[in-house]
Design an enzyme around this catalytic site. Structure first.
Site, PDB file in Angstrom:
ATOM      1  N   ASP A 150      -5.438  69.692  26.345  1.00 29.20           N
ATOM      2  CA  ASP A 150      -6.521  70.677  26.335  1.00 29.20           C
ATOM      3  C   ASP A 150      -6.336  71.681  27.474  1.00 29.20           C
ATOM      4  OD1 ASP A 150      -7.979  69.152  24.245  1.00 29.20           O
ATOM      5  OD2 ASP A 150      -8.082  67.672  25.856  1.00 29.20           O
TER       6      ASP A 150
ATOM      7  N   HIS B 122     -12.022  64.253  25.827  1.00 29.15           N
ATOM      8  CA  HIS B 122     -11.038  64.885  24.936  1.00 29.15           C
ATOM      9  C   HIS B 122     -11.640  64.880  23.530  1.00 29.15           C
ATOM     10  CE1 HIS B 122      -7.500  65.975  22.723  1.00 29.15           C
ATOM     11  NE2 HIS B 122      -7.564  64.853  22.042  1.00 29.15           N
TER      12      HIS B 122
END
Ligand code: NAX
Length: 327
Positions: free
Chosen positions: A159, A187
């Site tokens: 990410d 996440h």
């Protein structure tokens, strides 16, 4: 020359494994002077495919690859492991509720935590990639009481890297000019890619993009990038996930550059008001094999709301695995 270190990888015959193992064996993770022994874990039906991957690893004739062990038993694969990358997990299937998903993964990460506790190096560094990564890391950690809780981490680095790449594209600047952005939290789609402290060429990132783009486009584009990859490729992110795992472990083991931080999912110590114990994405610096949360960053009301929302989701996941008796 250095003694080889032992690197355990689970789900080694999977998509991410197919990229990850070759990067580890070539020295991308621990340095071009560090020999490695790969200790690969798969489920029994995948051992044949894993053997094919092992054949290819051997065919690369990597000078740093000292040995390869394969097994369907975590007690074998984690024996004396210095690093453990837990990639194999149970994917969400259509119609699965969060509780079902967490329960199925508990069946994997509880015994793996117990095995790490029993046989891994006392200094093992654990990275959980398999989803839901943060809570899977919590399950493994809670079942390894003899290891330090801080040895268990989850991957938000993909990410983080996606956030860098999206900002680079928007500003037309190279990725190398971007520093100090943070992925806070889970996440998952609630993650908060925070540009409030980020710089592009040393100048505040938020002076170079408009606020509406940041709040209403950028954040969701980063959070939904995984789905966009699946839509385009017909398969989930693999090489980029492997690359992020390499980045996470390399920075943890070898250190972050002076004056820069990265994002890691780590057990909260209560910093920034995040409930203690949650495995949560924080800005960290690493030195001598240890990470530390970057302290004292200002938190706007906008950030506070996002940080609390993703903490809330992780709290709910923790409550769920507590109910299931997994932690
Ligand atoms: P694959 O399905 O290609 O491979 C997973 C492998 O794990 C399979 O070979 C399977 O046999 C093995 N496995 C299953 N249970 C196991 C067990 N108990 N012990 C050992 N091996 C086991 O998935 P892949 O694309 O490689 O993705 C792996 C995991 O990474 C998934 O959970 C996925 O959701 C997760 N991801 C996490 C990301 C992150 O940023 N944290 C991003 C990429 C990826 O989506």
């Amino acid at each position: 020359t250095k003694q080889p270190v032992r690197v355990a990888v689970t789900g080694a015959a999977g998509q991410i494994g197919y990229s990850l193992l070759f990067r580890i064996a070539s020295g991308d993770m621990l340095g071009k002077d560090q020999p490695v022994i790969l200790q690969l874990l798969e489920i029994t039906p995948a051992l044949k495919a894993l053997n094919g991957v092992v054949m290819e690893l051997r065919d690369c004739a990597f000078p740093l690859l000292a040995d390869i062990v394969t097994s369907d038993d975590p007690m074998v694969a984690f024996k004396d492991a210095d690093y453990a990358l837990l990639v194999g997990a149970m994917p969400r299937k259509a119609g699965m509720e969060r509780g079902d998903l967490l329960g199925a993964n508990g069946g994997i990460f509880k015994p793996q935590g117990e095995a790490l506790n029993a046989v891994a190096s006392r200094d093992v560094k654990v990275l959980v990639v398999g989803n839901p990564a943060n809570t899977n890391a919590l399950i493994a950690q809670q079942n390894a009481p003899d290891l330090d809780a801080k040895q268990f981490t989850a991957m938000v680095r993909l990410d983080h890297n996606r956030a860098i790449s999206q900002l680079a594209e928007k500003t037309g600047k190279p990725v190398s000019s971007i520093k100090n952005l943070t992925i806070w939290g889970n996440h998952s789609s609630t993650q908060y890619p925070d540009l409030s402290q980020a710089t592009v060429d040393g100048q505040p990132a938020l002076d170079q993009v408009d606020r509406d783009w940041y709040e209403n486009s950028y954040i969701s584009t980063v959070a939904k990038r995984g789905a966009a990859i699946i839509e385009a490729r017909g398969l989930s992110s693999a090489a980029s996930a492997a690359s992020a795992a390499i980045d996470h472990m390399r920075d943890w083991a070898l250190g972050t550059p002076e004056g820069e931080w990265v994002s890691m999912g780590i057990p909260s110590d209560g910093s920034y008001g995040i409930p203690e114990g949650l495995i949560y994405g924080f800005p960290v610096t690493c030195k001598n094999g240890k990470y530390e949360i970057v302290q004292g960053l200002p938190v706007s009301d906008f950030s506070r709301g996002k940080m609390d929302a993703t903490a809330q989701e992780l709290t709910e996941e923790r409550d769920e695995v507590r109910k299931l008796g997994l932690v």
